[in-house]
Design an enzyme around this catalytic site. Sequence first.
Site, PDB file in Angstrom:
ATOM      1  N   GLU A  41       0.842  -1.197   0.000  1.00 32.01           N
ATOM      2  CA  GLU A  41       0.000   0.000   0.000  1.00 32.01           C
ATOM      3  C   GLU A  41       0.882   1.254   0.000  1.00 32.01           C
ATOM      4  O   GLU A  41       1.859   1.330   0.734  1.00 32.01           O
ATOM      5  CB  GLU A  41      -0.863  -0.039   1.262  1.00 32.01           C
ATOM      6  N   LYS A 121      -9.497   2.045  -2.083  1.00 37.40           N
ATOM      7  CA  LYS A 121      -9.721   1.460  -0.757  1.00 37.40           C
ATOM      8  C   LYS A 121     -11.122   1.796  -0.244  1.00 37.40           C
ATOM      9  O   LYS A 121     -11.520   2.962  -0.201  1.00 37.40           O
ATOM     10  CB  LYS A 121      -8.646   1.985   0.192  1.00 37.40           C
ATOM     11  N   CYS A 155      -5.359  -3.415   2.838  1.00 39.09           N
ATOM     12  CA  CYS A 155      -5.098  -3.305   4.284  1.00 39.09           C
ATOM     13  C   CYS A 155      -6.372  -3.297   5.131  1.00 39.09           C
ATOM     14  O   CYS A 155      -6.934  -4.335   5.429  1.00 39.09           O
ATOM     15  CB  CYS A 155      -4.234  -2.064   4.542  1.00 39.09           C
TER      16      CYS A 155
END
Length: 296
Positions: A41, A121, A155
């Site tokens: 990321e 995300k 994540c």
Amino acid sequence: MLTSCLQLSPQLGDTAHNLKRAETIIARSAPMDLDLLVLPEMAFSGYNFSSLQEISFHLEPTAAGPSTVWARTIARRLRCFVCVGYPEYTAASPNSPMGIQRYNSCVMVNPQGNVVTNYRKHFLFSTDETWAEEGKEGFFAGEVPGIGKMAMGICMDLNPYKFLAPFDRYEFANHVIDSGAELVVLPMAWLTAQSAHSLIVNAQVPEADTLAYWVQRLQPLIDRGHKSGREITVVINNRVGTEGECSFAGTSVVLGISKGNVKVYGCLGRATEDLLIADVPGPLAAKPYRPQTLTR
């Protein structure tokens, strides 16, 4: 399928250094016949920006900034798919009241150097919330020519939404099951509570608690497996190093999950910069499966 994780320690805000460091690690490992290369990321910008003002200089235009240019170059050179996380900005149309929008994103490039997807995300960590907005389209799932059905998260997407949703809702893992994906890609900047000194002393050792938690968050894959009975490949690439008071857990791993079973094809330490290469049985069918696991 020969899949790889480039685990590195980005320096916050030093894109040029981080690009060179990634090149050095690849050159040292001299990988051949890769099918997939995954980076962390926000791999080249660093992660722990405290405000929009601090990160603004490092935002990149949608699938067109330094991270994507690097991914395209490496994809053509290595003839493989490349995934890399980056901080994205996108300008809305001139008549839109939204203005500039910002996302924590991951771009995926095919071996010809063409962008095949740009994922934003969906679940934001508190650090993301200081500058980014949630990806509105949910977690990614799609048919990628040359790979097959895959899913992608970044994540915090693996966690319960805002840490408030019920733990057993397993939002991302159930998305993987429902989508029928056989490949899962998760770039990360996953934190650890360990001190920087402890990380250095145990640099070569994976962080067992972190790995166990990731597997726990994938429980529906273990309970149900893929509807075809085939193994689901999960590629988790986390970064290492420290930024300010934040330390990152490393432990990048390639897993094979089927009903009732989890295989670890390869795993890196909690503080090592390296290229993990693991040979897994699918989903790419174009190249033969070579039943060995390599860590370089």
